[in-house]
Enzyme design. Structure first.
Site, short mmCIF file in Angstrom:
data_model
loop_
_atom_site.label_atom_id
_atom_site.label_comp_id
_atom_site.label_asym_id
_atom_site.label_seq_id
_atom_site.Cartn_x
_atom_site.Cartn_y
_atom_site.Cartn_z
N GLN A 1 53.34 63.20 45.99
CA GLN A 1 53.79 63.97 47.15
C GLN A 1 52.62 64.74 47.75
OE1 GLN A 1 57.14 65.76 44.96
NE2 GLN A 1 58.52 64.51 46.20
N TYR B 1 46.92 69.74 47.29
CA TYR B 1 45.72 70.33 47.88
C TYR B 1 44.50 69.93 47.09
CZ TYR B 1 42.10 73.90 48.53
OH TYR B 1 40.91 74.54 48.74
N CYS C 1 53.52 69.00 45.14
CA CYS C 1 54.18 67.86 44.50
C CYS C 1 55.70 67.96 44.56
CB CYS C 1 53.71 67.69 43.06
SG CYS C 1 51.93 67.39 42.96
#
Length: 240
Positions: free
Chosen positions: A90, A93, A193
């Site tokens: 998902q 960063y 995520c």
């Protein structure tokens, strides 16, 4: 309940005798799009038996990326560039202080099992953390590697490393990201995520109070990787 991934046999990932992956470390920040283009080309060359397998360690300038399961609403504050990728997973960063390891291996030569490969990456992270007396753990319902945080309250856990992989013709690319000393406030702009439970946050080795350097982590990571995947051969960045 025992996590099913913990029981997988990781030994076959060492590959046949003489199978040695190159190990490359880039000191300068590497643009995410440039890194992705390199991985795409390298994976194709490995599949065509025109290049050796490669593990590439680097850091990115601040960037948010979304895998195939990412949702637009998981990006709350687009303060940095946002890039959709073809990797699994998902939204996450990447930025300075985070050790990213892109793993380009031919699983046909090692073990053509994606689930076991992800477990092997998790094991590599767990063994890396163990070198610093940090207990990293898998979670069946949450991807990545987690540490318990009783100092934050009962049931609290923080994610210390992420995993996102992609395969083409059984050659892997993308890989893992271990938080060494990134700016943790940058994770506040996303739902990392897809995990929304307030008991679950993000941490780093330095946030846990460990005075470690990126070089320290690189040594531990290579030892851990070789214990799971077999020998590597260090190369200069420009020779990769």
């Amino acid at each position: 309940m025992v996590n099913g991934r913990e029981t997988l046999d990781l030994t076959p990932f060492a590959g046949p005798p003489g199978n040695v992956a190159a190990w490359r470390i880039s000191d300068a920040l590497v643009d995410y799009a440039e890194a992705t283009a390199f991985m795409e080309a390298r994976a194709a060359a490995i599949a065509a038996h025109q290049a050796e397998e490669l593990v590439w360690l680097l850091e990115h300038p601040p960037v948010y990326t979304s895998g195939t399961s990412g949702k637009p609403e998981d990006l709350r504050d687009p303060r940095f560039p946002f890039i959709a990728t073809g990797r699994g997973g998902q939204v996450t960063y990447h930025g300075p202080g985070q050790r990213v390891a892109y793993v380009m291996l031919d699983l046909k030569r090692r073990r053509p099992d994606v689930r076991a490969y992800v477990a092997a990456l998790e094991e590599t992270i767990i063994r890396t953390l163990d070198a610093f007396n940090v207990r990293g753990e898998r979670r069946e319902d949450r991807v990545g590697v987690w540490v318990k945080r009783p100092d934050k309250g009962e049931g609290h856990e923080d994610k210390i490393a992420a995993i996102g992989v992609r395969l083409k013709r059984w050659v892997t690319f993308h890989g893992i990201a271990i938080n060494v000393e990134p700016d943790l406030s940058h994770f506040q702009a996303i739902v990392p995520c897809g995990v929304t439970d307030p008991r679950y946050g993000v941490t780093s080795l330095v946030d846990l109070g460990l005075p470690v350097t990126m070089a320290d982590v690189d040594v531990a990571l290579r030892q851990a990787f070789e214990s799971v995947f077999g020998a590597t051969r260090a190369i200069l960045p420009e020779t990769a």
